[in-house]
Design an enzyme around this catalytic site. Structure first.
Site, PDB file in Angstrom:
ATOM      1  N   ARG A  60       0.826  -1.203   0.000  1.00 50.07           N
ATOM      2  CA  ARG A  60       0.000   0.000   0.000  1.00 50.07           C
ATOM      3  C   ARG A  60       0.867   1.262   0.000  1.00 50.07           C
ATOM      4  O   ARG A  60       2.037   1.226   0.390  1.00 50.07           O
ATOM      5  CB  ARG A  60      -0.922   0.018   1.223  1.00 50.07           C
ATOM      6  CG  ARG A  60      -2.010  -1.038   1.206  1.00 50.07           C
ATOM      7  CD  ARG A  60      -2.882  -0.950   2.449  1.00 50.07           C
ATOM      8  NE  ARG A  60      -2.161  -1.310   3.659  1.00 50.07           N
ATOM      9  CZ  ARG A  60      -1.671  -0.441   4.547  1.00 50.07           C
ATOM     10  NH1 ARG A  60      -1.849   0.856   4.349  1.00 50.07           N
ATOM     11  NH2 ARG A  60      -1.036  -0.850   5.619  1.00 50.07           N
ATOM     12  N   LYS A 200      -8.827  -2.040   0.695  1.00 49.03           N
ATOM     13  CA  LYS A 200      -8.662  -1.149   1.833  1.00 49.03           C
ATOM     14  C   LYS A 200      -9.416   0.167   1.629  1.00 49.03           C
ATOM     15  O   LYS A 200      -9.791   0.827   2.607  1.00 49.03           O
ATOM     16  CB  LYS A 200      -7.180  -0.886   2.097  1.00 49.03           C
ATOM     17  CG  LYS A 200      -6.449  -2.093   2.673  1.00 49.03           C
ATOM     18  CD  LYS A 200      -7.125  -2.630   3.933  1.00 49.03           C
ATOM     19  CE  LYS A 200      -6.344  -3.767   4.561  1.00 49.03           C
ATOM     20  NZ  LYS A 200      -7.073  -4.407   5.684  1.00 49.03           N
ATOM     21  N   HIS A 219     -10.675  -3.979  12.176  1.00 50.77           N
ATOM     22  CA  HIS A 219      -9.606  -4.597  11.396  1.00 50.77           C
ATOM     23  C   HIS A 219      -9.224  -5.873  12.129  1.00 50.77           C
ATOM     24  O   HIS A 219      -8.306  -5.903  12.942  1.00 50.77           O
ATOM     25  CB  HIS A 219      -8.415  -3.640  11.289  1.00 50.77           C
ATOM     26  CG  HIS A 219      -7.355  -4.123  10.358  1.00 50.77           C
ATOM     27  ND1 HIS A 219      -6.032  -3.804  10.512  1.00 50.77           N
ATOM     28  CD2 HIS A 219      -7.417  -4.884   9.228  1.00 50.77           C
ATOM     29  CE1 HIS A 219      -5.322  -4.351   9.534  1.00 50.77           C
ATOM     30  NE2 HIS A 219      -6.139  -5.016   8.749  1.00 50.77           N
ATOM     31  N   SER A 239      -1.421  -6.201   9.486  1.00 48.60           N
ATOM     32  CA  SER A 239      -0.883  -7.219   8.591  1.00 48.60           C
ATOM     33  C   SER A 239       0.427  -7.766   9.155  1.00 48.60           C
ATOM     34  O   SER A 239       1.288  -7.009   9.603  1.00 48.60           O
ATOM     35  CB  SER A 239      -0.644  -6.609   7.210  1.00 48.60           C
ATOM     36  OG  SER A 239      -0.051  -7.537   6.355  1.00 48.60           O
ATOM     37  N   LYS A 243      -3.416 -12.547  11.918  1.00 54.31           N
ATOM     38  CA  LYS A 243      -4.883 -12.598  11.861  1.00 54.31           C
ATOM     39  C   LYS A 243      -5.373 -13.760  11.000  1.00 54.31           C
ATOM     40  O   LYS A 243      -6.254 -14.514  11.405  1.00 54.31           O
ATOM     41  CB  LYS A 243      -5.443 -11.288  11.280  1.00 54.31           C
ATOM     42  CG  LYS A 243      -5.283 -10.077  12.152  1.00 54.31           C
ATOM     43  CD  LYS A 243      -6.159  -8.927  11.688  1.00 54.31           C
ATOM     44  CE  LYS A 243      -6.100  -8.633  10.213  1.00 54.31           C
ATOM     45  NZ  LYS A 243      -4.765  -8.314   9.709  1.00 54.31           N
ATOM     46  N   THR A 244      -4.821 -13.863   9.790  1.00 55.27           N
ATOM     47  CA  THR A 244      -5.271 -14.908   8.869  1.00 55.27           C
ATOM     48  C   THR A 244      -4.896 -16.288   9.381  1.00 55.27           C
ATOM     49  O   THR A 244      -5.717 -17.215   9.418  1.00 55.27           O
ATOM     50  CB  THR A 244      -4.684 -14.675   7.474  1.00 55.27           C
ATOM     51  OG1 THR A 244      -5.118 -13.410   6.988  1.00 55.27           O
ATOM     52  CG2 THR A 244      -5.123 -15.767   6.509  1.00 55.27           C
ATOM     53  N   ASP A 258     -10.050 -10.649   7.884  1.00 60.99           N
ATOM     54  CA  ASP A 258      -9.442  -9.310   7.918  1.00 60.99           C
ATOM     55  C   ASP A 258     -10.350  -8.163   8.356  1.00 60.99           C
ATOM     56  O   ASP A 258      -9.893  -7.263   9.038  1.00 60.99           O
ATOM     57  CB  ASP A 258      -8.876  -8.984   6.532  1.00 60.99           C
ATOM     58  CG  ASP A 258      -7.907  -7.822   6.553  1.00 60.99           C
ATOM     59  OD1 ASP A 258      -7.108  -7.726   7.498  1.00 60.99           O
ATOM     60  OD2 ASP A 258      -7.937  -7.010   5.621  1.00 60.99           O
ATOM     61  N   ARG A 324       1.489 -12.404  -1.782  1.00 61.37           N
ATOM     62  CA  ARG A 324       0.157 -12.739  -1.267  1.00 61.37           C
ATOM     63  C   ARG A 324      -0.626 -13.636  -2.222  1.00 61.37           C
ATOM     64  O   ARG A 324      -0.312 -13.725  -3.413  1.00 61.37           O
ATOM     65  CB  ARG A 324      -0.655 -11.459  -1.013  1.00 61.37           C
ATOM     66  CG  ARG A 324      -0.165 -10.651   0.175  1.00 61.37           C
ATOM     67  CD  ARG A 324      -1.012  -9.417   0.382  1.00 61.37           C
ATOM     68  NE  ARG A 324      -0.574  -8.636   1.517  1.00 61.37           N
ATOM     69  CZ  ARG A 324      -1.090  -8.708   2.742  1.00 61.37           C
ATOM     70  NH1 ARG A 324      -2.077  -9.550   2.984  1.00 61.37           N
ATOM     71  NH2 ARG A 324      -0.642  -7.956   3.721  1.00 61.37           N
TER      72      ARG A 324
END
Length: 532
Positions: A60, A200, A219, A239, A243-244, A258, A324
């Site tokens: 990003r 996002k 988030h 990130s 989390k994933t 997410d 990713r």
């Protein structure tokens, strides 16, 4: 135009976007892959995955993100965190982007953001790249074909990677721009092919809209016990904090990885897919996510692969650490078909502590939970943002400052209210370093983290003996079956105890200095929970 389903009264022409080449409305996955291959946007990989490179932008570009400063949002946007753009500059940007689009083919996806029909947002995404259409079709929620006949977009995103902004003319920082106009319900993205900007941007929209309706935008990832949506857990974190990975627990049902909302009815996923980091991904540690990398339509972004065999190299980070894969949620076997859960029973805040000071898990009071939520301590990990090449300790309020249009206290007070109303247990989990700081210590063992989370979620962790942490004041378990006792006391994992004490003192000072900005805006109980 193709014969893709679209509401005839809400085509791009009806939105004032004319003079384009072919416009492909709501093509399905196979059509988008065919188009992307024909246009040279990438390669078909093993199992039908689609292999792409995003060029110069492999993460990003938060410094190039702007909110248009219109009267309707003037008093509600957190301007210290969101760069303003003048409305006239946005209008010039919009006109110049539309001129740039003339004669070119575009791909339109009409999608839902939000599994809860009461709170979902209808979003139109207009992309220059066919594979961006595939990506966002995975990441948002796909309407039934019949629902497209009546689809009316509330917000529209236009993404043109070949368009270069003019900083002087368009009031931005560089040739790359992400501009959100809440009044015109329009988002413009230029000069970046990184697909994560699309998702996002939608998250930022929901983070502004939903709190105004009393819904907490988060988030976070989320899951629930199999067959029991009332046993829901949410996992906050930036990130790279897990989390994933941690929510994709085969013994629980995955709600999403997410972005979620927390309403009076319960928890709901904003998305219809997952966007997982693949660096060092293995079939042994994360079999479900690994398997998606060879499934039809999965977007494989910025990964090195053998040009002859097309075998992916999960260890080669020569393109980026932020490699990713993007895939639909139903590619995970234990994913919820509804993407809905009950009121969270456990709230987990994930942090990646590069200082090696925090314990692997700590129990938080509601006031401590708001303190750590507002603090949002973690470490930016390599590749997630442009220019980040090694972990950098940082504070990202609400575990997602780049996506927070409103002041942090709005989200913090909503979270505290939800916790009080539901009685949810709160935990701080460190997936970062132990035995030393980044460079000398080692990453927290995933096996230990999973064991601690299992104990938290099944209720057994709440029954063990705890000690009071001398630096942060939260409760830390002394002994947990299946976890080395020494690991639970981070000071004991350091060879040099004096060095640990110095690091801990430094981190406490960082927390105190960062939290000073919130003190005028918070209640007395949260002030009392503050360290230092």
């Amino acid at each position: 135009m193709t014969n893709g389903r679209v509401n005839p009264s809400h085509t791009l022409a009806q939105q004032g976007i004319t003079g384009l080449g072919h416009v492909y409305y709501n093509d399905i996955e196979a059509q988008l892959i065919e188009a992307a291959i024909a246009r040279g946007e990438g390669r078909l990989g093993l199992g039908g995955a689609f292999l792409v490179s995003t060029g110069a932008h492999t993460g990003r570009s938060p410094k190039d993100k702007f909110v248009v400063r219109t009267p309707s949002v003037e008093d509600t946007i957190w301007w210290d965190n969101n760069k303003p753009m003048d409305p006239a500059a946005f209008d010039r940007l919009h006109a110049d982007m539309l001129a740039h689009m003339q004669g070119k083919d575009y791909f339109v996806q009409d999608l839902f953001a939000g599994a809860d029909t009461e709170h979902r947002l209808d979003v139109r995404v207009v992309t220059e790249l066919a594979w961006h259409g595939l990506f966002i079709r995975h990441l948002l929620r796909r309407p039934e074909r019949s629902e497209l006949d009546d689809f009316i977009p509330e917000f529209t995103i236009i993404n043109c990677p070949t368009f270069k902004a003019d900083p002087e003319r368009h009031g931005c920082r560089s040739e790359t721009v992400i501009a959100l106009n809440f009044e015109k319900k329009l988002i413009l993205i230029g000069n970046t092919a990184y697909a994560g900007e699309n998702k996002k941007a939608v998250f930022t929209l929901l983070n502004y809209i939903l709190p105004g309706k009393g819904v907490m935008a988060m988030h976070c990832s989320a899951n629930h016990a199999i067959g029991n949506p009332d046993d829901t857990a949410v996992f906050f974190g930036l990130s790279g904090t897990g989390k994933t990975t941690l929510s994709a627990d085969p013994s629980r049902t995955l709600i999403g990885d997410d972005e979620h909302g927390w309403s009076d009815k319960g928890t709901f996923n904003f998305e219809g897919g997952c966007y997982a980091k693949t660096i060092n991904l293995s079939a042994e540690a994360e079999p479900e996510i690994y398997a998606t990398c060879s499934k039809f339509g999965t977007v494989i972004e910025n990964m090195v692969y053998d040009p002859e065999t097309l075998v992916l190299d999960f260890a080669d980070n020569s393109i980026t650490d932020n490699m990713r894969c993007a895939y639909p949620l139903d590619y995970i076997s234990n994913a919820s078909p509804t993407s809905l859960g009950g009121q969270p029973k456990n709230v987990i805040m994930l942090t990646c502590d590069a200082y090696g000071v925090l314990p692997p898990i700590a129990r938080l009071t509601p006031a401590q939970a708001m303190y750590h939520f507002l603090s949002g301590f973690t470490s930016k990990t390599p590749g997630t943002e442009v220019g980040v090449t090694e972990p950098i300790p940082t504070f990202s309020t609400c575990f997602g400052a780049p996506f927070m249009p409103r002041r942090p206290e709005v989200y913090g007070k909503l979270l505290q209210q939800k916790i009080r109303e539901t009685g949810a247990a709160c935990w701080l989990v460190n997936t970062g370093w132990t035995g030393g700081a980044y460079g000398t210590g080692r990453r927290m063992p995933i096996k230990a983290t999973r064991a601690l989370l299992t104990a938290a979620l099944d209720g057994s962790l709440g029954k063990v003996q705890f000690r009071k942490d001398p630096n942060f004041g939260f409760d830390v378990p002394v002994h947990v079956p299946g976890v080395e006792d020494r690991l639970l006391d981070p000071r004991q994992t350091w060879a040099d105890k004096a060095a640990y004490d110095a690091q801990a003192k430094k981190l406490v000072e960082m927390f105190c200095n960062n939290f000073a900005q919130y003190v005028p805006h918070i209640d007395a109980d949260v002030k009392a929970a503050a360290i230092g």
